[in-house]
Design an enzyme around this catalytic site. Structure first.
Site, mmCIF file in Angstrom:
data_model
loop_
_atom_site.group_PDB
_atom_site.id
_atom_site.type_symbol
_atom_site.label_atom_id
_atom_site.label_comp_id
_atom_site.label_asym_id
_atom_site.label_seq_id
_atom_site.Cartn_x
_atom_site.Cartn_y
_atom_site.Cartn_z
ATOM 1 C CE LYS A 118 -4.280 -1.806 0.432
ATOM 2 N NZ LYS A 118 -4.190 -3.003 1.205
ATOM 3 C CD GLU A 170 -10.277 3.855 0.686
ATOM 4 O OE1 GLU A 170 -10.129 5.072 0.471
ATOM 5 O OE2 GLU A 170 -9.549 2.992 0.135
ATOM 6 C CB SER A 188 -0.099 -8.350 -0.989
ATOM 7 O OG SER A 188 -0.863 -9.220 -0.170
HETATM 8 C C1 PLP Z 1 -5.126 -4.122 1.211
HETATM 9 C C2 PLP Z 1 -4.442 -5.404 1.048
HETATM 10 C C3 PLP Z 1 -4.783 -6.315 0.030
HETATM 11 C C4 PLP Z 1 -5.946 -6.095 -0.891
HETATM 12 O O1 PLP Z 1 -5.934 -4.931 -1.641
HETATM 13 P P1 PLP Z 1 -5.596 -4.928 -3.187
HETATM 14 O O2 PLP Z 1 -5.917 -3.551 -3.609
HETATM 15 O O3 PLP Z 1 -6.474 -5.957 -3.829
HETATM 16 O O4 PLP Z 1 -4.169 -5.263 -3.316
HETATM 17 C C5 PLP Z 1 -4.024 -7.446 -0.132
HETATM 18 N N1 PLP Z 1 -2.987 -7.737 0.697
HETATM 19 C C6 PLP Z 1 -2.646 -6.901 1.699
HETATM 20 C C7 PLP Z 1 -1.495 -7.263 2.579
HETATM 21 C C8 PLP Z 1 -3.349 -5.706 1.907
HETATM 22 O O5 PLP Z 1 -2.990 -4.895 2.903
#
Ligand code: PLP
Length: 393
Positions: A89, A111, A377
């Site tokens: 993010k 948000e 992620s």
């Molecule tokens: C917010 C988040 C997601 C999902 O958001 P995307 O916009 O689909 O990437 C996935 N993994 C983590 C660790 C997140 O914080």
């Protein structure tokens, strides 16, 4: 670009800017400015510098040896979990704060679902000394309490969203309402590839650093820039879009997006958007979303707050419809088991969102020389209490 946005803000049938008239000036200002600003050499230098020295990029591409043995192919983890604040993010939050400053904005709103986007936004606001207000569903504030404390410590004001299911969709509605009431001095940092044009394209560009780095790292490690498979989880779709971006035109690369099935796609407690959804308008763009016969948004469910969203970004809707990427889903149970497996095979505790992507490996078959990249992620620190409760540690 064949898969990119056109001048009207559409990806095939999806995208656009379906907004109340009162939001028009804000969105139009962004639309006119964003491409110019982010292509400016001065902007690029500051963005790249912060990604390097503040976020810690490039994030490593790790050859996961024990996973490779287990699944019978060469598996690589793209380590977004190692970024400052613990997920992908921050790539987008840094880009948007630099843009907001160049547009003369004095106040930031956002948000958040899992709290990762809220933390990333609060972080960059602290970095730049700008007022920050984060909207978060009351339910999410409970299940992601450590992130609420982090945002407060960073100086942000966290406002609970108390309508509907009290989760991400409701927090997004509250943030949009705030923006309508504060059109001149406020920039709204949307955390995924959703919302009215130009957000989906802007966020995708900021996240595209993930696949940009991956191609170079793969070339070094395997002798080819192109893997056979790329996997990522999808909430709104920003880590997946960043992971897919620079592979879109390479048809040999199979792109796999993993949605949250929750308790099962037919259980009534799910967030598997492409399986359950239909075309419609959500949060300012035409896309695919979960809705009733008469067009009411269906409350989504996933154990992972970051995937608990009833839609996907418009570019994903397009990639789904034209079958450039494959959309699949994984249940809560499958994801939690995958989170445990990754912890014990690789010493990496993944976010439960990420664990959905890892879980899909169980359903695939590989050739021994296949190269596979999974976008890690985020890290699992924020999810420890959920893991503990589930496994009874
Ligand atoms: C917010 C988040 C997601 C999902 O958001 P995307 O916009 O689909 O990437 C996935 N993994 C983590 C660790 C997140 O914080």
């Amino acid at each position: 670009m064949k898969y990119g946005v056109n001048e009207q803000g559409y990806y095939g049938d999806f995208g656009g800017a379906y907004i109340p008239e009162m939001l028009y000036p804000n969105v139009e200002e962004l639309r006119q400015q964003y491409a110019k600003v982010i292509n400016d050499p001065d902007f690029k230098a500051e963005y790249d510098g912060l990604l390097r020295d503040y976020v810690g990029r490039p994030s490593p591409l790790y050859h996961a040896k024990r996973y490779s043995e287990k699944y019978g192919a060469n598996l690589f983890f793209k380590r977004e979990d190692l970024n400052h604040t613990g997920s992908h993010k921050i790539n987008n939050a840094i880009g948007q704060i630099l843009l907001a400053i160049r547009l003369g904005k004095k106040r930031i709103i956002a948000e958040t679902g899992a709290g990762q986007h809220g933390v990333a936004t609060a972080t960059v606001c602290a970095l730049k000394g700008i007022e920050c207000v984060v909207y978060m569903g009351e339910v999410d504030m409970e299940r992601q309490a450590p992130n609420v404390s982090r945002m407060k410590m960073l100086g942000a004001k966290v406002i609970p969203a108390t309508s509907g299911s009290k989760t991400l969709k409701d927090a997004t509605n509250e943030a949009m309402r705030d923006w309508i009431n504060n059109p001149v001095d406020t920039h709204y940092i949307i955390g995924s590839v959703v919302g009215p044009y130009p957000y989906p394209d802007m966020v995708a560009q900021f996240q595209s650093v993930i696949s940009f780095e991956t191609r170079k790292q793969l070339l070094q490690k395997t002798g080819s820039e192109l893997p056979q498979y790329v996997l990522a989880c999808v909430g709104g779709g920003s880590n997946a879009m960043g992971m897919f971006y620079h592979f879109l035109d390479d048809q040999a690369v199979n792109l796999i997006a993993v949605e949250a099935a929750g308790q099962g796609v037919n259980s009534g407690h799910s967030a598997a958007t492409t399986f359950l959804g239909r075309e419609g308008v959500l949060h300012g763009s035409r896309t695919i979303l979960m809705q009733t016969e008469d067009g009411q948004v269906v409350e989504p469910y996933s154990i992972s707050a970051g995937l608990d969203y009833p839609g996907i970004g418009p570019q994903h809707a397009h990639l789904y419809k034209i079958k450039r990427a494959q959309y699949v889903s994984i249940t809560d149970d499958e994801a939690l088991q995958a989170g445990l497996l990754c912890s014990q095979l690789e010493g990496i505790i993944p976010a439960i969102e990420t664990a959905h992507a890892l879980a899909y490996l169980e359903k695939m078959t590989f050739k021994a020389d296949d190269n596979v990249v999974i976008c890690i992620s985020g890290r699992g620190d924020k999810d420890l209490s959920t893991y503990i409760k589930y496994f009874n540690f």
